[in-house]
Design an enzyme around this catalytic site. Structure first.
Site, PDB file in Angstrom:
ATOM      1  N   HIS A 205       0.778  -1.107  -0.065  1.00 15.57           N
ATOM      2  CA  HIS A 205      -0.117   0.036  -0.084  1.00 15.57           C
ATOM      3  C   HIS A 205       0.816   1.268  -0.056  1.00 15.57           C
ATOM      4  O   HIS A 205       1.903   1.442   0.436  1.00 15.57           O
ATOM      5  CB  HIS A 205      -0.847   0.333   1.294  1.00 15.57           C
TER       6      HIS A 205
ATOM      7  N   HIS B  14      -4.629  -5.224 -12.659  1.00 12.74           N
ATOM      8  CA  HIS B  14      -4.772  -4.451 -11.580  1.00 12.74           C
ATOM      9  C   HIS B  14      -3.306  -4.002 -11.090  1.00 12.74           C
ATOM     10  O   HIS B  14      -3.161  -2.986 -10.150  1.00 12.74           O
ATOM     11  CB  HIS B  14      -5.399  -5.008 -10.335  1.00 12.74           C
TER      12      HIS B  14
END
Lengths: 485, 142
Positions: free
Chosen positions: A207, A408
Site C-alpha cells: 500500500h 490491476h
C-alpha cells in the site's frame, strides 16, 4: 515450466487456454492472458493449476480467467476473475481476498513537476505525517459506539458528511463509494473491533501514497476527459483497502463457507476456495458483509485523499480547490459484483469475482460517471515504486470476453524475503534517489520488500492487456514522491 | 522438546509467506506455529511476558482449528496491538483449543515490527503426525 507449455494451448500471442480435460471437475476452460515471455514465470509458480481449480466452482460461466499480472495466491490466483450464475452458482470469499476492496484512487492537481520538485521533500513529509501508515498504526478518526455501523452502511458518503471531502467525490468513485446491500448486522463484533482503530490508515506492505508526474500520454482526448491536460502534470495516487476489518470479514466467512461446502455437498480441489450458493443465506450474508468492508475501504481512501489535499494545500499555501485537486476515479480491485452479461445471446445476472483485477467498463456503460460515458471508465494500474503507473480505459472487448475486467498492477516476481536477501536498504534507497524519487517509509524492510526488482514491469502487463484488447492505455505516470507504510 | 528439534522454519512463496512448525505433541506444534507466526510480524524473542490472555476457540476439525487459533492471535494484534511469545495450551481436542498466552503491547522501538500478517489461510494447510513428531504447515496472507 516445460510441463505447463504442453498443457496451455496457445490461442494467439496474448491468450493461453487450459482445457477442462486437464483436471476432472473443471466446469469450464481456463484462460490466461500473457505473452510467451511472462508465461515462463507464471508456470514456475503453479499458478495455472490455481486457474484450473477455480474452474471447479459450481455455476461458473465463460472461462476461469487470469489477467496478465497473475501470480500465485491462496486458493484463487491473484489476477483471477470468475463469473458465476446468480441463479445456481456460488460466491467464494477467497475469490475476493482478505483485503476486500483493496483499490486505487487517482487525484489530479494543476501543478507541474517544476512547481513540485523544489518542495518535494516537504510534500512527502507532510503526506507522511498527515496519513497514518505502517504496521499497527492507529487512525486519526475516533469512532465512538455504533458510529462504525454508519461507516459500514454508508461508505464514503459518511466521510463526506463528516467533512472529509466534497459531495462530487462520490460521483467519481466506483459504486459512488457506497455499495448497496451493506448490512452491518451481518458483520461480527470482532471485525468491527478490529476495524474501528484502523479507519483512515494506509497500512503496510504494497500500500502506498505517491506523488507522480504524467510522463507520456497515449490518448490525448481520453486523458483530457480524465482531467489530464499535459505531460509534466502532477497527480496523486493512493493504494489501500479495508485493513483488518476486511481481513476479519474474510476470515469469518471462510469459516462459514467451510461449513457450507460440507452442508451443500460442494466438491472443491482446495479448501481456500470455500463457497456457498450465492442465493443461500450464507451467500447473501457474505455479500452483505463484503459490501460493508467495501464501504469501509472507500471511506478509508476518501479520508486519506482529504488529508493528502490538506497536506498539499499547506505546502503550497492555496486551497485544494485552487490546486485543482479533483478526484479522477476510485476503483476496487478485490471485490465481487452482481453484473449482467450476455452469453451466447442469453442475458445472465452474474456474480463477478475480481481478485486482483480491475473493472474496465467501456464507453456508454450506465455504471460509469456521466463525465466519462463517452470515453469509458478510467482503469488505474499502479506499478512498483521505482517505475511507472498507468491509466487505461475500459473496452467493449472486456465486456465480451473478460466480464468487464482487466489487470490491476505489476504482480510480484520475488517474495518479500527473497527481496530482502538479495537487496540492501542502501541499494534500494540509492536507486530511488538516482531516479529522482523522494521517499519516506515507516521501516527499512518495508521499502526493500517493495523494490522494483520484486515486481514484473507493469509496462509488460499493460501491454498484454492492450494486446488482448481488454483495456487501452491512456497515459503513464512516474513517481517523484513515495510514502510507504 | 529435544534440544535438536527446530521449532519452526519459514516457507517462502512469491506473494505470501508460510511456516512449517514442529512439535513432539500436538500442543507443542500449535504453540510453535503461533511462535513462528509472531516471528514473521516481529522479533518474537524480544517480546516480554507482561500481559496474559485466555483464548478459547473452536472449529470443525483440528486442521481448521489450527488456522482459527492463529487468526485469534492476529485479531488480538490488530484490535489490541498485542504480541505474544509464550503459549500455554491447556486443552486441545479435535474441535477445541483453550490456552493462556503471554506477551505485551507491540512497541516498534523494541520489537522490530517487520511484516503485517493479514491472515492464516487454508491453502496447502497440513497437520500431520510423522515418525519424529508432529508437523504443521500454514500459509499466511501477508
Amino acid at each position: 515450466m516445460a510441463g505447463w507449455k504442453k498443457i496451455l494451448r496457445k490461442i494467439d500471442d496474448y491468450r493461453w487456454e487450459i482445457d477442462p480435460s486437464y483436471k476432472p471437475g473443471m466446469q469450464v476452460p481456463g484462460l490466461i492472458y500473457s505473452d510467451e515471455q511472462m508465461l515462463d514465470q507464471i508456470g514456475e509458480e503453479q499458478t495455472p493449476d490455481q486457474v484450473a481449480n477455480v474452474a471447479f466452482l459450481p455455476g461458473i460461466v465463460g472461462k476461469s480467467l487470469a489477467m496478465p499480472d497473475i501470480h500465485w495466491g491462496y486458493g484463487f490466483p491473484i489476477g483471477g476473475v470468475a463469473a458465476t450464475r446468480m441463479e445456481d452458482g456460488v460466491i467464494s470469499p477467497g475469490g475476493v481476498g482478505f483485503d476486500i476492496n483493496c483499490g486505487v484512487r487517482l487525484v489530479l492537481t494543476n501543478l507541474t513537476e517544476n512547481d513540485v520538485r523544489p518542495r518535494i521533500e516537504k510534500v512527502v513529509n507532510e503526506l507522511f505525517h498527515a496519513v497514518p501508515s505502517g504496521l499497527g498504526s492507529e487512525g486519526r478518526i475516533k469512532l465512538k459506539g455504533k458510529e462504525i455501523d454508519k461507516v459500514l452502511r454508508d461508505g464514503a458518503r459518511w466521510a463526506i458528511e463528516k467533512g472529509y471531502g466534497e459531495p462530487e467525490d462520490l460521483e467519481f468513485t466506483e459504486e459512488n463509494g457506497s455499495m448497496k446491500g451493506a448490512d452491518p448486522s451481518r458483520v461480527s463484533e470482532r471485525a468491527k473491533k478490529r476495524g474501528t482503530p484502523q479507519l483512515g490508515t494506509l497500512g503496510s506492505g504494497n500500500h502506498f501514497l505517491e506523488v507522480q508526474v504524467v510522463d507520456e500520454i497515449y490518448d490525448e482526448s481520453v486523458a483530457r476527459a480524465f482531467g489530464v491536460e499535459q505531460t509534466g502534470q502532477v497527480v496523486i495516487l493512493i493504494h489501500t483497502g479495508s485493513r483488518g476489518f476486511g481481513h476479519q470479514v474474510c476470515d469469518d466467512y471462510l469459516k462459514t463457507m467451510g461449513k457450507a461446502v460440507r452442508d451443500y455437498g460442494i466438491e472443491l480441489p482446495d479448501r481456500q476456495l470455500a463457497c456457498a450458493p450465492t442465493k443461500s443465506a450464507e451467500g447473501q450474508d457474505y455479500l452483505a458483509a463484503m459490501a460493508c468492508a467495501a464501504n469501509y475501504a472507500w471511506t478509508n481512501r476518501q479520508c486519506i485523499m482529504h488529508w493528502a489535499r490538506e497536506a498539499l494545500a499547506k505546502v503550497f499555501g492555496k486551497s485544494y480547490r485552487d490546486l485543482g485537486m479533483n478526484l479522477t476515479y476510485d476503483v476496487a480491485h478485490n471485490i465481487a459484483k452482481i453484473e449482467e452479461y450476455t452469453i451466447n445471446g442469453k442475458k445472465y445476472s452474474l456474480c463477478v469475482h475480481r481478485k486482483g483485477a480491475t473493472r474496465a467498463f467501456p464507453a456508454g456503460n450506465p455504471d460509469i460517471p456521466s463525465a466519462y460515458r463517452d470515453v469509458g471508465q478510467p482503469v488505474l494500474i499502479p506499478g512498483d515504486m521505482g517505475r511507472f503507473s498507468y491509466v487505461a480505459v475500459g473496452t467493449e472487448k472486456a465486456m465480451e470476453e473478460s466480464f468487464g475486467s482487466t489487470c490491476h498492477g505489476a504482480g510480484r516476481v520475488k517474495s518479500r524475503r527473497a527481496a530482502k536477501k538479495s537487496l540492501s536498504f542502501d541499494e534500494v534507497a540509492d536507486e530511488l534517489r538516482s531516479k529522482g524519487i523522494t521517499f519516506k517509509a515507516t521501516s527499512k524492510s518495508a521499502l526493500v520488500e517493495e523494490a522494483s526488482q520484486a515486481y514484473k514491469d507493469v509496462a509488460d502487463v499493460v501491454h498484454v492487456a492492450e494486446g488482448a484488447g481488454i483495456s487501452r492505455k491512456v497515459l503513464k505516470a512516474r513517481p517523484i514522491g513515495v510514502v510507504k507504510g | 522438546m529435544h534440544a535438536t528439534m527446530q521449532r519452526f522454519e519459514i516457507l517462502d512463496h512469491t506473494a505470501d509467506t508460510g511456516i512449517i512448525a514442529y512439535g513432539e505433541s500436538l500442543e507443542e506444534v500449535f504453540a510453535n506455529a503461533a511462535y513462528g507466526m509472531i516471528s514473521i510480524i516481529a522479533d518474537a524473542e524480544t517480546v516480554n511476558e507482561v500481559v496474559e490472555r485466555e483464548i478459547s476457540a473452536e472449529a470443525f476439525d483440528q486442521t481448521e482449528l489450527l488456522v482459527t487459533w492463529l487468526n485469534e492471535l492476529l485479531y488480538l494484534f490488530d484490535a489490541e496491538f498485542l504480541l505474544f511469545s509464550r503459549f500455554d495450551i491447556q486443552g486441545l481436542t479435535e474441535e477445541r483449543i483453550r490456552a493462556t498466552t503471554y506477551g505485551e503491547k507491540a512497541d516498534s522501538s523494541r520489537h522490530n515490527l517487520k511484516t503485517h500478517v493479514k491472515a492464516a489461510t487454508y491453502h496447502s494447510l497440513k497437520l500431520e503426525e510423522k515418525e519424529e513428531g508432529f508437523r504443521a504447515q500454514v500459509i499466511f496472507d501477508v
